[in-house]
Design a protein around this motif. Structure first.
Motif, mmCIF file in Angstrom:
data_model
loop_
_atom_site.group_PDB
_atom_site.id
_atom_site.type_symbol
_atom_site.label_atom_id
_atom_site.label_comp_id
_atom_site.label_asym_id
_atom_site.label_seq_id
_atom_site.Cartn_x
_atom_site.Cartn_y
_atom_site.Cartn_z
ATOM 1 N N ALA A 11 -11.940 17.598 -4.214
ATOM 2 C CA ALA A 11 -12.169 17.094 -2.859
ATOM 3 C C ALA A 11 -11.056 17.561 -1.937
ATOM 4 C CB ALA A 11 -12.246 15.568 -2.869
ATOM 5 N N LEU A 12 -9.839 17.547 -2.444
ATOM 6 C CA LEU A 12 -8.689 17.973 -1.654
ATOM 7 C C LEU A 12 -8.786 19.462 -1.336
ATOM 8 C CD1 LEU A 12 -6.207 16.489 -0.576
ATOM 9 C CD2 LEU A 12 -4.937 17.375 -2.516
ATOM 10 N N ALA A 14 -11.322 21.255 -1.027
ATOM 11 C CA ALA A 14 -12.418 21.556 -0.114
ATOM 12 C C ALA A 14 -12.043 21.299 1.343
ATOM 13 C CB ALA A 14 -13.640 20.723 -0.492
ATOM 14 N N ALA A 15 -10.957 20.578 1.567
ATOM 15 C CA ALA A 15 -10.552 20.221 2.929
ATOM 16 C C ALA A 15 -9.589 21.265 3.488
ATOM 17 C CB ALA A 15 -9.879 18.851 2.922
ATOM 18 N N PRO A 16 -9.564 21.431 4.816
ATOM 19 C CA PRO A 16 -8.571 22.330 5.427
ATOM 20 C C PRO A 16 -7.158 21.830 5.150
ATOM 21 C CG PRO A 16 -10.220 21.603 7.033
ATOM 22 C CD PRO A 16 -10.435 20.801 5.789
ATOM 23 N N VAL A 19 -5.840 18.783 6.939
ATOM 24 C CA VAL A 19 -6.551 17.549 6.596
ATOM 25 C C VAL A 19 -6.112 17.059 5.213
ATOM 26 C CG1 VAL A 19 -8.854 16.557 6.200
ATOM 27 C CG2 VAL A 19 -8.486 18.190 8.058
ATOM 28 N N GLN A 20 -5.715 17.983 4.348
ATOM 29 C CA GLN A 20 -5.303 17.611 2.992
ATOM 30 C C GLN A 20 -4.160 16.594 3.020
ATOM 31 O OE1 GLN A 20 -4.444 21.157 0.738
ATOM 32 N NE2 GLN A 20 -6.545 21.913 0.903
ATOM 33 N N GLN A 22 -3.359 14.591 5.408
ATOM 34 C CA GLN A 22 -3.863 13.326 5.956
ATOM 35 C C GLN A 22 -4.593 12.537 4.873
ATOM 36 O OE1 GLN A 22 -6.351 13.709 9.449
ATOM 37 N NE2 GLN A 22 -7.129 11.638 9.228
ATOM 38 N N MET A 23 -5.418 13.235 4.078
ATOM 39 C CA MET A 23 -6.150 12.580 2.995
ATOM 40 C C MET A 23 -5.184 11.982 1.979
ATOM 41 S SD MET A 23 -9.086 15.507 2.493
ATOM 42 C CE MET A 23 -9.882 14.816 1.038
ATOM 43 N N ASN A 52 0.930 19.163 -3.048
ATOM 44 C CA ASN A 52 -0.256 18.328 -3.186
ATOM 45 C C ASN A 52 -0.557 17.995 -4.644
ATOM 46 O OD1 ASN A 52 -0.413 18.547 -0.435
ATOM 47 N ND2 ASN A 52 -2.315 19.700 -0.404
#
Length: 80
Positions: A11-12, A14-16, A19-20, A22-23, A52
């Motif tokens: 999921a991480l 897949a995000a820009p 945004v990672q 922030q998630m 990350n």
């Protein structure tokens, strides 16, 4: 991913990139708040400097999370 569910590497990924973090922050803050509610914002900010992949490991392990929070508090006390 579901807001309440665990954050997965897939999921991480897949995000820009912007945004990672922030998630991750949205998952880190409540986890850190369990140990250090008054410093959770500052510690979350410090931890978001980490890779990350390391942050995902911390989110999977309460023991590792507690150790990292304790380490962050020591850093804050020295540099505070």
């Amino acid at each position: 991913p579901a807001a309440g569910g665990p954050l997965t590497a897939a999921a991480l990924a897949a995000a820009p990139p912007g945004v990672q973090k922030q998630m991750l922050g949205e998952k880190l803050f409540p986890a850190i708040s369990k140990f250090q509610p008054e410093l959770a914002g500052k510690i979350t900010g410090m931890m978001l400097e980490m890779d990350n992949s390391e942050l995902l490991m911390l989110l999977d392990s309460e023991h590792q999370m507690r150790a990292k929070v304790d380490e962050a508090i020591r850093v804050l006390n020295v540099n505070g």
